[in-house]
Structure formats: structure tokens, C-alpha cells
Design a protein around this motif. Structure first.
Motif, PDB file in Angstrom:
ATOM      1  N   CYS A  33       0.922   2.190  -4.941  1.00  0.00           N
ATOM      2  CA  CYS A  33       1.981   1.205  -4.748  1.00  0.00           C
ATOM      3  C   CYS A  33       1.401  -0.138  -4.293  1.00  0.00           C
ATOM      4  O   CYS A  33       0.700  -0.204  -3.274  1.00  0.00           O
ATOM      5  N   PHE A  34       1.695  -1.185  -5.049  1.00  0.00           N
ATOM      6  CA  PHE A  34       1.285  -2.546  -4.711  1.00  0.00           C
ATOM      7  C   PHE A  34       2.474  -3.256  -4.063  1.00  0.00           C
ATOM      8  O   PHE A  34       3.477  -3.528  -4.731  1.00  0.00           O
ATOM      9  N   ASP A  35       2.358  -3.525  -2.772  1.00  0.00           N
ATOM     10  CA  ASP A  35       3.438  -4.139  -2.002  1.00  0.00           C
ATOM     11  C   ASP A  35       3.273  -5.655  -2.040  1.00  0.00           C
ATOM     12  O   ASP A  35       2.382  -6.208  -1.382  1.00  0.00           O
ATOM     13  N   ASP A  36       4.127  -6.335  -2.811  1.00  0.00           N
ATOM     14  CA  ASP A  36       3.999  -7.780  -2.948  1.00  0.00           C
ATOM     15  C   ASP A  36       4.215  -8.502  -1.622  1.00  0.00           C
ATOM     16  O   ASP A  36       3.566  -9.518  -1.351  1.00  0.00           O
ATOM     17  N   ALA A  37       5.123  -8.008  -0.804  1.00  0.00           N
ATOM     18  CA  ALA A  37       5.426  -8.688   0.460  1.00  0.00           C
ATOM     19  C   ALA A  37       4.258  -8.580   1.440  1.00  0.00           C
ATOM     20  O   ALA A  37       3.857  -9.571   2.051  1.00  0.00           O
ATOM     21  N   GLY A  38       3.708  -7.389   1.590  1.00  0.00           N
ATOM     22  CA  GLY A  38       2.616  -7.193   2.538  1.00  0.00           C
ATOM     23  C   GLY A  38       1.239  -7.416   1.952  1.00  0.00           C
ATOM     24  O   GLY A  38       0.250  -7.392   2.683  1.00  0.00           O
ATOM     25  N   ARG A  39       1.164  -7.626   0.630  1.00  0.00           N
ATOM     26  CA  ARG A  39      -0.105  -7.801  -0.078  1.00  0.00           C
ATOM     27  C   ARG A  39      -1.085  -6.673   0.269  1.00  0.00           C
ATOM     28  O   ARG A  39      -2.246  -6.894   0.569  1.00  0.00           O
ATOM     29  N   GLN A  40      -0.545  -5.466   0.241  1.00  0.00           N
ATOM     30  CA  GLN A  40      -1.328  -4.270   0.535  1.00  0.00           C
ATOM     31  C   GLN A  40      -1.126  -3.244  -0.565  1.00  0.00           C
ATOM     32  O   GLN A  40      -0.137  -3.287  -1.304  1.00  0.00           O
ATOM     33  N   VAL A  41      -2.063  -2.335  -0.657  1.00  0.00           N
ATOM     34  CA  VAL A  41      -1.954  -1.205  -1.579  1.00  0.00           C
ATOM     35  C   VAL A  41      -1.905   0.071  -0.756  1.00  0.00           C
ATOM     36  O   VAL A  41      -2.737   0.287   0.122  1.00  0.00           O
ATOM     37  N   ARG A  42      -0.910   0.903  -1.029  1.00  0.00           N
ATOM     38  CA  ARG A  42      -0.801   2.203  -0.383  1.00  0.00           C
ATOM     39  C   ARG A  42      -0.545   3.251  -1.456  1.00  0.00           C
ATOM     40  O   ARG A  42      -0.112   2.934  -2.564  1.00  0.00           O
ATOM     41  N   THR A  43      -0.801   4.489  -1.112  1.00  0.00           N
ATOM     42  CA  THR A  43      -0.544   5.571  -2.054  1.00  0.00           C
ATOM     43  C   THR A  43       0.677   6.359  -1.618  1.00  0.00           C
ATOM     44  O   THR A  43       0.931   6.527  -0.426  1.00  0.00           O
ATOM     45  N   SER A  44       1.443   6.815  -2.597  1.00  0.00           N
ATOM     46  CA  SER A  44       2.571   7.713  -2.344  1.00  0.00           C
ATOM     47  C   SER A  44       2.296   9.022  -3.049  1.00  0.00           C
ATOM     48  O   SER A  44       1.789   9.044  -4.179  1.00  0.00           O
ATOM     49  N   LEU A  45       2.619  10.109  -2.376  1.00  0.00           N
ATOM     50  CA  LEU A  45       2.292  11.446  -2.864  1.00  0.00           C
ATOM     51  C   LEU A  45       3.565  12.239  -3.125  1.00  0.00           C
ATOM     52  O   LEU A  45       4.536  12.159  -2.365  1.00  0.00           O
ATOM     53  N   TYR A  46       3.532  13.004  -4.204  1.00  0.00           N
ATOM     54  CA  TYR A  46       4.676  13.805  -4.612  1.00  0.00           C
ATOM     55  C   TYR A  46       4.247  15.259  -4.753  1.00  0.00           C
ATOM     56  O   TYR A  46       3.132  15.539  -5.219  1.00  0.00           O
ATOM     57  N   PRO A  47       5.096  16.210  -4.350  1.00  0.00           N
ATOM     58  CA  PRO A  47       4.696  17.621  -4.325  1.00  0.00           C
ATOM     59  C   PRO A  47       4.393  18.145  -5.720  1.00  0.00           C
ATOM     60  O   PRO A  47       5.094  17.812  -6.676  1.00  0.00           O
ATOM     61  N   PRO A  48       3.354  18.970  -5.859  1.00  0.00           N
ATOM     62  CA  PRO A  48       3.012  19.521  -7.170  1.00  0.00           C
ATOM     63  C   PRO A  48       4.150  20.332  -7.789  1.00  0.00           C
ATOM     64  O   PRO A  48       4.397  20.242  -8.987  1.00  0.00           O
ATOM     65  N   ASP A  49       4.834  21.116  -6.980  1.00  0.00           N
ATOM     66  CA  ASP A  49       5.874  22.015  -7.466  1.00  0.00           C
ATOM     67  C   ASP A  49       7.250  21.424  -7.168  1.00  0.00           C
ATOM     68  O   ASP A  49       7.780  21.552  -6.062  1.00  0.00           O
ATOM     69  N   GLY A  50       7.858  20.761  -8.155  1.00  0.00           N
ATOM     70  CA  GLY A  50       9.165  20.154  -7.947  1.00  0.00           C
ATOM     71  C   GLY A  50      10.274  21.160  -7.794  1.00  0.00           C
ATOM     72  O   GLY A  50      11.235  20.938  -7.053  1.00  0.00           O
ATOM     73  N   ASN A  51      10.157  22.314  -8.465  1.00  0.00           N
ATOM     74  CA  ASN A  51      11.191  23.349  -8.346  1.00  0.00           C
ATOM     75  C   ASN A  51      11.260  23.896  -6.929  1.00  0.00           C
ATOM     76  O   ASN A  51      12.350  24.150  -6.398  1.00  0.00           O
ATOM     77  N   ARG A  52      10.115  24.067  -6.333  1.00  0.00           N
ATOM     78  CA  ARG A  52      10.100  24.598  -4.961  1.00  0.00           C
ATOM     79  C   ARG A  52      10.803  23.653  -3.999  1.00  0.00           C
ATOM     80  O   ARG A  52      11.600  24.086  -3.155  1.00  0.00           O
TER      81      ARG A  52
END
Length: 453
Positions: free
Chosen positions: A308-327
Motif C-alpha cells: 500500500c502506497f499512502d499518498d498522504a503519509g508518503r509511506q509504503v506499508r504492507t497489508s496481509l490477507y489470510p490464505p484461507d478465505g473460507n475459514r
């Protein structure tokens, strides 16, 4: 004398910051690769601060060269084919040199892989501003140096120059962590599936070129790409015309992305549809990885991890999503997949009666709440999607954004239906999997590009 055969694969540049202890910790980790002959190490520090820094460092680091970034345009002290730059605020992990070509305009984020399981979508609070690239890219940057050399500034500089740079995916998790298990039976999608990329567009002209460039660069080519303009003041004809393989269609009224998407799906017959927002972009291998994961895991809806590129903070962060969406969806009401990062099979969309085309936001969450009852939902364990967080988007707007009254009200209604379906499933009764709200097809004018098959 060092031979070319023995030359390390790359050079690690560690930016010195205010914390000496943080720099020491990163240097100790970097020394492991240096002693194995994998890379060289440079400490980046302004020339006026180098003497004080040298006195502060333990003796074991004294042989390491220090370099002043302000001197690089004249004489870059690097003779390896690859370079990795780590800003002072970012954490260190071993650079995966073998995943970066020795030449070309290519850029790969350098996040630290996560060493634990992810059960819920989450954002990493530690900035991920490091990057790895062929040294040729750094030399190009230094022809007109940006104010900083962190990932946000580098990506912004390349965009401003309209440089045709490709982005490489990166692992999100440590080995054997963050991977979904295969589903039984034949997979709903295969690697040779025909795929259409759909890009809903509304007043995103500033970022559309980068978005489309990432789609036409896919290592596994798309069968077609379509930009669907949602009644912007003027459709982005000139931008799309720069990509002859891309089709531009335009709606005559503003209806929201889900009605546009559903109209396109209804009018075409591709095996699968890959989504992307007009202000975001993809790694060059995103489609190849999504199709491989869909076949290997038996997924009809598959997403990936986000940078994620945050235009306001001029920072890059990562967002993580669970491997198993059904669970996740079996335990709580929460969208497991970032919609614009996803690939979906046509059969799944048809089976569920389509997206909720009568809503302007939240239709992706509503679709996943229905889809998990009949299909496998997963996320890849790689960062393949680059998302821009900016003011004025559907997610950040006061009228439609996260936490807005309109979104809260609609979410309550959607989740009430989901809870009712959960009770039906427990009782063995038939589920209500129809879309929450239907808007019907929308008339679309062909502006330029090939006709969609």
C-alpha cells in the motif's frame, strides 16, 4: 584480485538513521550474506556525519565503507549488477537476489516476510520502504535524483518521468507459512484459462497509465483488457489510445463499479476476470501467479497480498490477507480478499447471479459473503498488488468511505442476510445466494480499442 565469477550478486545499501542500535542490528544481519559472498554492504550517511557515525559503531563494522548519497550522481560506488536500498525506518531481511534480473527497469519491494499465521486481514505497522532492483535502475534515478531513495519516493519519481518500469512480486510469508491447502476435486480454473482484465475508471487519469502499463506487461498475457469509464467528465481516450490492445468503454451515467463490472461479464464469455482499480497497479507476474494458485488450490476466487502506497503519509506499508478465505468467513463477518487484487471464475459469478450491481460500494464484500458457501476462496502468499491510498476514493471519501453512515447502514443490511444464511446452513435449509441488490445492465459506448469478444 576478485574475479567477475566471484563477484557478489548485489550491493546492500543501509541508510544510517538516528538509532545506532537499529543500524547495528541490521548490519549484523547483513554481514551473514556478506560473509557467504552473496553481497557487499555500504552504509549510506551524509558526508558531514560519517566521522561521528564511525566512532559510534563497534569495531567489527569499521571495515565497511560509508558512502554519501549526495555524491552518487557523480560517482556511484557500486560495481554489482543488483542493488538493494533499505531506509533507516525499515527492517532488514535477506535480499532475494536470484529473483531480480541483472538488467532492466524493474523494481521489487523489500518487505520482511511474516513468520506467523495470519487469521484476519491486517496492516503491518512497520514501513516497508526498502527495494531491490538492477543497478541500471538506480543509475537512471540518479540522473535526476529524488529527494529520498525510499520505495515511495522512487516509485513516484519513476511515475513522474513516465518510465516504463516493471514491478516484481515478493514473498509475504516465511517458507511454509501463509499457504492455503488444495481443495479436492477438479479445479474450477486452469493456467490456460482465457482472462479479461476489468478496470473501472472514474477521474483517475493521473494514475491510469501506470495501471495499464502493468497489465500489458503481464508475463502470462491477458486475452483482453477493458477500461470502463463511469461517466467521468471526459473519458480517458488519449491515455487508453496509448495502449492499442486496451478497450475503452464509457457509461453515460455514473452507476458505480459493480454495475459496470457485471455488465461486462454478462456481455462476454471469458473463463475468468481479473480486477484492478484504475489508480493501482500489478506486479508483472500477478496473473501467472493467480492462475497457478487457482489451479493448484482449486480456487474459484483468488486474491493476493497488498503493498500500500499512502499518498498522504508518503509511506509504503504492507497489508496481509489470510490464505484461507473460507475459514475466516466461517468464523466471522469480514472480507478475506481485497477485491481489486482478485481473479474470479465466470462460472462462480454466474452461479451466484452476479455481483450486487445495485450498490455503488461494498459489492465485493457482499459477493464474498455469498461465494464462500459454494466455492474455494484463497489468497496467494505473495505481494502482487500495489494499492494507492489517496483522498477522494470510494474507500476514503466521507460520503462512501470506511466508517461513513451510508456504508455502515448498507453493511448492516448485507450482514443481516449473511447471518440468516449461516442459520439456514446450520439447519440444512436452502441458502439465499441471490445478489443483495440488482441494478440491471448499463449502456456502454465504445470509445476506442478492440471490440470485446
Amino acid at each position: 584480485m576478485e574475479t567477475s565469477a566471484a563477484r557478489p550478486l548485489g550491493t546492500v545499501i543501509l541508510e544510517a538513521g538516528q538509532s545506532i542500535q537499529s543500524l547495528i542490528a541490521k548490519l549484523d544481519l547483513a554481514l551473514i550474506g556478506r560473509e557467504a559472498g552473496r553481497h557487499r554492504i555500504l552504509i549510506a550517511c551524509p558526508s558531514g556525519e560519517q566521522a561521528a557515525l564511525a566512532r559510534s559503531l563497534p569495531d567489527r563494522f569499521r571495515p565497511l565503507p560509508m558512502t554519501a548519497p549526495e555524491a552518487w550522481p557523480a560517482a556511484l560506488p557500486i560495481d554489482t549488477q543488483r542493488v538493494a536500498f533499505l531506509p533507516a525506518e525499515s527492517a532488514f531481511s535477506p535480499p532475494l537476489w536470484d529473483s531480480v534480473p541483472a538488467d532492466g527497469m524493474l523494481l521489487r519491494p523489500w518487505p520482511v516476510p511474516i513468520h506467523f499465521e495470519i487469521d484476519l486481514p491486517s496492516t503491518n505497522k512497520i514501513p516497508a520502504n526498502g527495494w531491490v532492483a538492477p543497478t541500471t535502475l538506480l543509475r537512471l534515478l540518479l540522473q535526476k535524483p529524488p529527494e529520498r531513495l525510499d520505495l515511495f519516493a522512487v516509485a513516484a519519481s519513476l511515475t513522474e518521468r513516465r518510465t516504463a518500469v516493471g514491478f516484481l512480486s515478493a514473498p509475504a510469508f516465511a517458507q511454509a507459512i501463509g499457504r492455503a491447502s488444495p481443495a479436492p476435486g477438479p479445479p474450477p480454473l486452469r493456467r490456460d484459462a482465457s482472462v479479461l482484465a476489468i478496470v473501472p475508471h472514474y477521474r483517475c487519469e493521473a494514475w491510469l497509465e501506470q495501471c495499464l502499463r502493468s497489465l500489458v506487461r503481464q508475463t502470462r498475457p491477458l486475452q483482453a483488457i477493458v477500461v470502463v469509464d463511469d461517466a467521468s467528465p471526459s473519458p480517458p481516450r488519449e491515455i487508453v489510445a496509448g495502449f492499442p490492445a486496451v478497450t475503452l468503454l464509457a457509461a453515460r451515467e455514473n452507476v458505480g463499479p459493480y454495475r459496470l463490472v457485471q455488465t461486462i461479464i454478462d456481455r462476454t464469455r471469458f473463463d475468468a476476470y481479473m480486477f484492478q482499480d484504475a489508480d493501482d497497479w500489478s506486479s508483472d507476474d500477478r496473473l501467472a501467479l493467480l492462475l497457478d494458485g487457482a489451479e493448484r488450490l482449486g480456487a474459484a476466487l483468488i486474491g493476493c497480498q497488498e503493498v500500500c502506497f499512502d499518498d498522504a503519509g508518503r509511506q509504503v506499508r504492507t497489508s496481509l490477507y489470510p490464505p484461507d478465505g473460507n475459514r475466516l468467513l466461517s468464523e466471522r463477518l469480514m472480507a478475506p480478499i481485497l477485491h481489486p487484487s482478485s481473479l474470479v471464475s465466470r462460472r462462480l459469478v454466474t452461479r451466484l447471479g452476479g455481483y450486487a450491481s445495485g450498490v455503488k460500494f461494498g459489492g465485493d464484500y457482499e459477493f464474498q459473503l455469498r461465494a464462500h458457501h459454494v466455492a474455494r476462496l484463497v489468497n496467494l502468499d505473495r505481494y502482487c498488488y500495489f494499492r494507492r491510498r489517496r483522498p477522494g476514493s470510494l474507500w476514503t471519501s466521507p460520503e462512501t468511505g470506511n466508517g461513513s453512515p451510508a456504508r455502515r447502514q448498507q453493511t448492516e443490511q448485507i450482514e443481516a442476510r449473511a447471518l440468516a444464511n449461516a442459520r439456514r446452513a446450520e439447519a440444512g435449509r436452502e441458502l439465499d445466494l441471490a445478489p443483495f441488490s440488482r441494478g440491471g445492465p448499463i449502456a456502454l459506448d465504445h470509445i476506442c480499442g478492440p471490440a470485446l469478444g
